[in-house]
Design an enzyme around this catalytic site. Structure first.
Site, PDB file in Angstrom:
ATOM      1  CB  ALA A 230      -0.985   0.014   1.242  1.00  0.00           C
ATOM      2  CB  ALA A 231       3.985   2.391   1.530  1.00  0.00           C
ATOM      3  N   GLY A 233       0.821   5.212  -0.233  1.00  0.00           N
ATOM      4  CA  GLY A 233      -0.711   5.438   0.032  1.00  0.00           C
ATOM      5  C   GLY A 233      -1.514   6.169  -0.777  1.00  0.00           C
ATOM      6  CE  LYS A 235      -2.031   2.205  -7.806  1.00  0.00           C
ATOM      7  NZ  LYS A 235      -0.860   2.670  -7.223  1.00  0.00           N
ATOM      8  CG  ASP A 250       4.516  -1.417   1.572  1.00  0.00           C
ATOM      9  OD1 ASP A 250       3.936  -1.166   0.747  1.00  0.00           O
ATOM     10  OD2 ASP A 250       5.798  -1.412   1.910  1.00  0.00           O
ATOM     11  CG  ASP A 296       0.147  -0.465  -6.856  1.00  0.00           C
ATOM     12  OD1 ASP A 296       0.468  -0.720  -8.098  1.00  0.00           O
ATOM     13  OD2 ASP A 296       0.298   0.796  -6.575  1.00  0.00           O
ATOM     14  CB  CYS A 349       4.163   1.399 -12.275  1.00  0.00           C
ATOM     15  SG  CYS A 349       5.504   1.129 -11.065  1.00  0.00           S
TER      16      CYS A 349
HETATM   17  C1  LIG Z   1       4.186   0.051  -6.469  1.00  0.00           C
HETATM   18  S1  LIG Z   1       4.610   0.111  -4.608  1.00  0.00           S
HETATM   19  C2  LIG Z   1       3.029   0.518  -4.015  1.00  0.00           C
HETATM   20  C3  LIG Z   1       2.511   1.919  -4.263  1.00  0.00           C
HETATM   21  C4  LIG Z   1       1.168   2.075  -3.432  1.00  0.00           C
HETATM   22  N1  LIG Z   1       0.001   1.200  -3.894  1.00  0.00           N
HETATM   23  C5  LIG Z   1       0.521   3.599  -3.766  1.00  0.00           C
HETATM   24  O1  LIG Z   1      -0.414   3.653  -4.473  1.00  0.00           O
HETATM   25  O2  LIG Z   1       1.047   4.500  -3.335  1.00  0.00           O
HETATM   26  C6  LIG Z   1       5.097  -1.378  -4.205  1.00  0.00           C
HETATM   27  C7  LIG Z   1       5.033  -1.621  -2.352  1.00  0.00           C
HETATM   28  O3  LIG Z   1       5.117  -2.997  -2.281  1.00  0.00           O
HETATM   29  C8  LIG Z   1       5.978  -3.158  -1.180  1.00  0.00           C
HETATM   30  N2  LIG Z   1       6.697  -4.543  -1.014  1.00  0.00           N
HETATM   31  C9  LIG Z   1       7.463  -4.920  -1.949  1.00  0.00           C
HETATM   32  N3  LIG Z   1       7.637  -6.374  -1.365  1.00  0.00           N
HETATM   33  C10 LIG Z   1       6.419  -6.601  -0.552  1.00  0.00           C
HETATM   34  C11 LIG Z   1       6.372  -7.918   0.004  1.00  0.00           C
HETATM   35  N4  LIG Z   1       6.831  -8.850  -0.111  1.00  0.00           N
HETATM   36  N5  LIG Z   1       5.064  -7.758   0.999  1.00  0.00           N
HETATM   37  C12 LIG Z   1       4.495  -6.444   1.398  1.00  0.00           C
HETATM   38  N6  LIG Z   1       4.945  -5.407   0.445  1.00  0.00           N
HETATM   39  C13 LIG Z   1       5.876  -5.282  -0.359  1.00  0.00           C
HETATM   40  C14 LIG Z   1       6.755  -2.019  -1.334  1.00  0.00           C
HETATM   41  O4  LIG Z   1       7.537  -1.620   0.102  1.00  0.00           O
HETATM   42  C15 LIG Z   1       6.374  -0.944  -2.104  1.00  0.00           C
HETATM   43  O5  LIG Z   1       5.925  -0.140  -1.005  1.00  0.00           O
END
Ligand SMILES: C[S@@+](CC[C@H](N)C(=O)[O-])C[C@H]1O[C@@H](n2cnc3c(N)ncnc32)[C@H](O)[C@@H]1O
Length: 422
Positions: A230-231, A233, A235, A250, A296, A349
């Site tokens: 989610a981070a 954030g 979305k 996250d 995401d 993305c």
């Molecule tokens: C594309 S970004 C998300 C952007 C966010 N959804 C937004 O709209 O602002 C992908 C996120 O996946 C997290 N991530 C990577 N591997 C992960 C895992 N195994 N479990 C949970 N989160 C993970 C990363 O820390 C990152 O914040």
């Protein structure tokens, strides 16, 4: 503190060696550094072609600073309004300090010739994609599609923001253009925190393509939604704006802290927030407990080279391969927690179809309990005027490319699929 040019060269070098986005701290010089670094990254392939015409041998690795001086100095001379003597003297002095007098002399000679031949050099053909990045694109796109993307990427994209409500009113206040749903594009916006509505939390920065994942979900008040990965954030904010009951997960504590700060500025009540590896957390989460999952997924980020042209220099097919595996593991782990009849939104993305279209095709083969819930133009376009039809694939997925919606300054490349559990 080093002088501004040495600092710029160090930031460029750091981004490449750590394979990360430019990290430009806020200061009185942020605008100049942003402009210099992003313009250099956007024109790197072109500038390197020019430099090869003036330098016989590549700059030795141990004096890599001199290479960055040539790249950034050429950027100032060719694309920025810095007076030539200021740019040349500034870079020559920096190279003398960081390397030696001899290299200072070489940088002086090359930058002088670039300055003298500026108009002729700017007539030379410009390429945007380096060889390794082209390998990623050529797997999935035709030469015509790649050429169209290239043309769309030379200029700086407009700022895009998601507003909580009243897009027409905010379009006027921000001198922006409503795109669809709650997105505005704002050309030549200036520093984000000083724009109207930022401090009050009326909007947040988000590319239009990034916002479409939540649009595709059509969230309702009270709907139980798991926002995986989610981070920071963007979305999550859209989901909270629709008053959904959100669980935001996250694996990065640091990025979740940014999510908290962002949602607090936007004056949303904080949702349930979990810091965990999605794969592990999903193993013990109750089955069929969410109406919808928004994944995401972590990805190669190869779709956002318009806004982050620095990634062109270090993303390779290996990044795509590595992320594909992780995405598949999270998708598989997420499937059981969705209720029957519930929705799974998968978005990335990434421009690589291995992380998008092909990932979902593989998932559907392994999970016959899911089927595609095809997206329609009417659902994703609040203007219902057909302007977004090119974003939809024959299967009902969304695949955006930087060459799309040129009238709005283009979009990042995203893939979005909506699946339904039987
Ligand atoms: C594309 S970004 C998300 C952007 C966010 N959804 C937004 O709209 O602002 C992908 C996120 O996946 C997290 N991530 C990577 N591997 C992960 C895992 N195994 N479990 C949970 N989160 C993970 C990363 O820390 C990152 O914040």
């Amino acid at each position: 503190m080093p002088d501004i040019r040495t600092h710029a060269a160090n930031l460029y070098q750091k981004s490449l060696s750590e394979k990360k986005f430019f990290e430009i701290e806020s200061s009185g010089q942020t605008a100049y550094l942003n402009m210099l670094l992003l313009t250099a990254a956007r024109n790197r392939v072109f500038i390197e072609t020019i430099l090869r015409q003036f330098i016989r041998r590549p700059v030795p690795r141990k004096n890599i600073f001199a290479f960055y001086a040539l790249l950034l100095g050429s950027t100032e001379l060719l694309f920025m309004n810095t007076p030539p003597h200021a740019a040349i003297n500034g870079w020559v002095e920096a190279v003398k300090k960081q390397c030696d007098k001899f290299l200072g002399g070489m940088v002086n000679a090359v930058l002088r010739r670039i300055s003298e031949n500026r108009s002729d050099l700017l007539q030379q053909p410009r390429r945007f994609f380096p060889a390794e990045f082209l390998k990623i694109l050529r797997q999935d796109y035709t030469p015509e599609q790649i050429a169209a993307m290239e043309q769309a990427c030379f200029s700086e994209p407009p700022l895009a923001v998601s507003v909580k409500e009243a897009p027409e009113i905010w379009a006027q206040k921000l001198n922006g253009q409503p795109l669809s749903n709650n997105t505005l594009t704002i050309p030549a916006a200036g520093p984000v925190p000083s724009l109207p509505g930022y401090k009050e939390g009326a909007w947040w920065v988000q590319d239009f393509a990034a916002s479409l994942g939540v649009t595709a979900l059509v969230p309702c008040p009270g709907q139980k939604i798991l926002d995986l990965c989610a981070a920071p954030g963007g979305k999550t904010a859209q989901l909270l704006n629709a008053r959904a009951a959100v669980t935001a997960l996250d694996c990065s504590q640091e990025r979740l802290q940014t999510l908290r700060q962002n949602l607090t500025r936007l004056q949303f009540p904080l949702p349930e927030i979990i810091c965990a590896d999605a794969r592990e957390w999903l193993q013990s989460a109750p089955k069929e407990s969410f109406d919808a999952v928004l994944l995401d997924a972590p990805c190669s980020a190869t779709g956002i080279f318009r806004r982050h042209p620095e990634i062109l220099a270090f993303k390779t097919l290996n990044d795509v391969r590595r992320q594909t595996e992780l995405q598949q593991q999270i998708l598989t782990a997420a499937a059981p927690v969705i209720k029957h009849g519930g929705t799974l939104i998968y978005c990335v993305c990434s421009i690589a179809k291995d992380e998008g279209e092909k990932q979902i095709t593989r998932f559907l083969k392994a999970h016959p309990e899911f089927c595609i819930s095809p997206l329609t133009e009417r659902e994703i376009n609040s203007f219902h005027d057909g302007r977004l039809s090119s974003l939809l694939t024959a299967e009902g997925f969304i695949r955006t490319l930087p060459s799309m919606l040129p009238e709005f300054g283009g979009v990042d490349s995203f893939f979005i699929a909506r699946l339904q559990k039987a």
